[in-house]
Design a protein around this motif. Sequence first.
Motif, PDB file in Angstrom:
ATOM      1  N   HIS A  15       0.822  -1.279  -0.017  1.00 55.50           N
ATOM      2  CA  HIS A  15      -0.073  -0.179  -0.114  1.00 55.50           C
ATOM      3  C   HIS A  15       1.077   1.132  -0.042  1.00 55.50           C
ATOM      4  O   HIS A  15       1.523   1.555   0.935  1.00 55.50           O
ATOM      5  CB  HIS A  15      -0.913  -0.042   1.228  1.00 55.50           C
ATOM      6  CG  HIS A  15      -1.738   1.244   1.305  1.00 55.50           C
ATOM      7  ND1 HIS A  15      -2.604   1.569   0.691  1.00 55.50           N
ATOM      8  CD2 HIS A  15      -1.523   2.334   1.944  1.00 55.50           C
ATOM      9  CE1 HIS A  15      -3.380   2.613   1.016  1.00 55.50           C
ATOM     10  NE2 HIS A  15      -2.491   3.175   1.860  1.00 55.50           N
ATOM     11  N   LEU A  20       4.089   0.247   3.827  1.00 53.62           N
ATOM     12  CA  LEU A  20       2.676  -0.213   4.334  1.00 53.62           C
ATOM     13  C   LEU A  20       2.256  -1.443   3.408  1.00 53.62           C
ATOM     14  O   LEU A  20       2.507  -1.687   2.296  1.00 53.62           O
ATOM     15  CB  LEU A  20       1.822   0.861   4.253  1.00 53.62           C
ATOM     16  CG  LEU A  20       2.295   2.022   5.166  1.00 53.62           C
ATOM     17  CD1 LEU A  20       1.261   3.146   5.335  1.00 53.62           C
ATOM     18  CD2 LEU A  20       2.506   1.606   6.676  1.00 53.62           C
ATOM     19  N   LYS A  53      -2.726   0.869  10.727  1.00 57.94           N
ATOM     20  CA  LYS A  53      -2.718   2.187  10.281  1.00 57.94           C
ATOM     21  C   LYS A  53      -3.828   2.852   9.676  1.00 57.94           C
ATOM     22  O   LYS A  53      -4.119   4.062   9.416  1.00 57.94           O
ATOM     23  CB  LYS A  53      -1.488   2.461   9.219  1.00 57.94           C
ATOM     24  CG  LYS A  53       0.102   2.124   9.892  1.00 57.94           C
ATOM     25  CD  LYS A  53       0.255   2.974  10.983  1.00 57.94           C
ATOM     26  CE  LYS A  53       1.482   2.663  11.446  1.00 57.94           C
ATOM     27  NZ  LYS A  53       2.104   3.552  12.781  1.00 57.94           N
ATOM     28  N   ILE A  61      -4.840  -1.765   6.605  1.00 55.68           N
ATOM     29  CA  ILE A  61      -3.477  -1.082   6.091  1.00 55.68           C
ATOM     30  C   ILE A  61      -2.581  -1.110   7.299  1.00 55.68           C
ATOM     31  O   ILE A  61      -3.211  -0.634   8.572  1.00 55.68           O
ATOM     32  CB  ILE A  61      -3.523   0.277   5.567  1.00 55.68           C
ATOM     33  CG1 ILE A  61      -4.556   0.115   4.251  1.00 55.68           C
ATOM     34  CG2 ILE A  61      -2.460   0.991   5.165  1.00 55.68           C
ATOM     35  CD1 ILE A  61      -5.157   1.742   3.932  1.00 55.68           C
ATOM     36  N   ALA A  63       1.409  -1.305   9.246  1.00 53.68           N
ATOM     37  CA  ALA A  63       3.145  -1.124   9.132  1.00 53.68           C
ATOM     38  C   ALA A  63       3.541  -2.646   9.747  1.00 53.68           C
ATOM     39  O   ALA A  63       3.191  -2.964  10.548  1.00 53.68           O
ATOM     40  CB  ALA A  63       3.333   0.050   9.994  1.00 53.68           C
ATOM     41  N   THR A  68      10.196  -0.908   5.317  1.00 56.30           N
ATOM     42  CA  THR A  68      10.232   0.394   5.195  1.00 56.30           C
ATOM     43  C   THR A  68       9.898   0.841   3.793  1.00 56.30           C
ATOM     44  O   THR A  68       9.856   2.171   3.188  1.00 56.30           O
ATOM     45  CB  THR A  68      11.334   1.155   5.590  1.00 56.30           C
ATOM     46  OG1 THR A  68      12.588   0.882   5.120  1.00 56.30           O
ATOM     47  CG2 THR A  68      11.339   0.966   7.209  1.00 56.30           C
ATOM     48  N   SER A  73       7.695  -4.546   0.930  1.00 61.29           N
ATOM     49  CA  SER A  73       6.425  -5.072   1.176  1.00 61.29           C
ATOM     50  C   SER A  73       6.023  -5.769  -0.107  1.00 61.29           C
ATOM     51  O   SER A  73       5.163  -6.561   0.063  1.00 61.29           O
ATOM     52  CB  SER A  73       5.388  -3.724   1.379  1.00 61.29           C
ATOM     53  OG  SER A  73       5.053  -2.975   0.117  1.00 61.29           O
TER      54      SER A  73
END
Length: 77
Positions: A15, A20, A53, A61, A63, A68, A73
């Motif tokens: 995302h 994310l 998040k 969504i 973390a 990062t 991801s």
Amino acid sequence: MTDKKICVGVFLGPHGVRGLLKLGSFTDDPDSVFDYAPLTDEKGTRTFVLSPKGVGKDHYIVALEGCTTREQSEMMK
């Protein structure tokens, strides 16, 4: 003690560009996915620390600690 594992969720993909992830929940109450700990991969070799998040249409969504970048991801899918 048992080594049986249950699948409570799945990473659906990235995302945005900051690492994310989209998380799909398989629990009866979708919010309960965050109550399970530790969250691991199917072999139990990796442990995941998640921070909610936001919420998408049919996913969360999150973390993921240590993730990062979008590239990181994408590898979680």
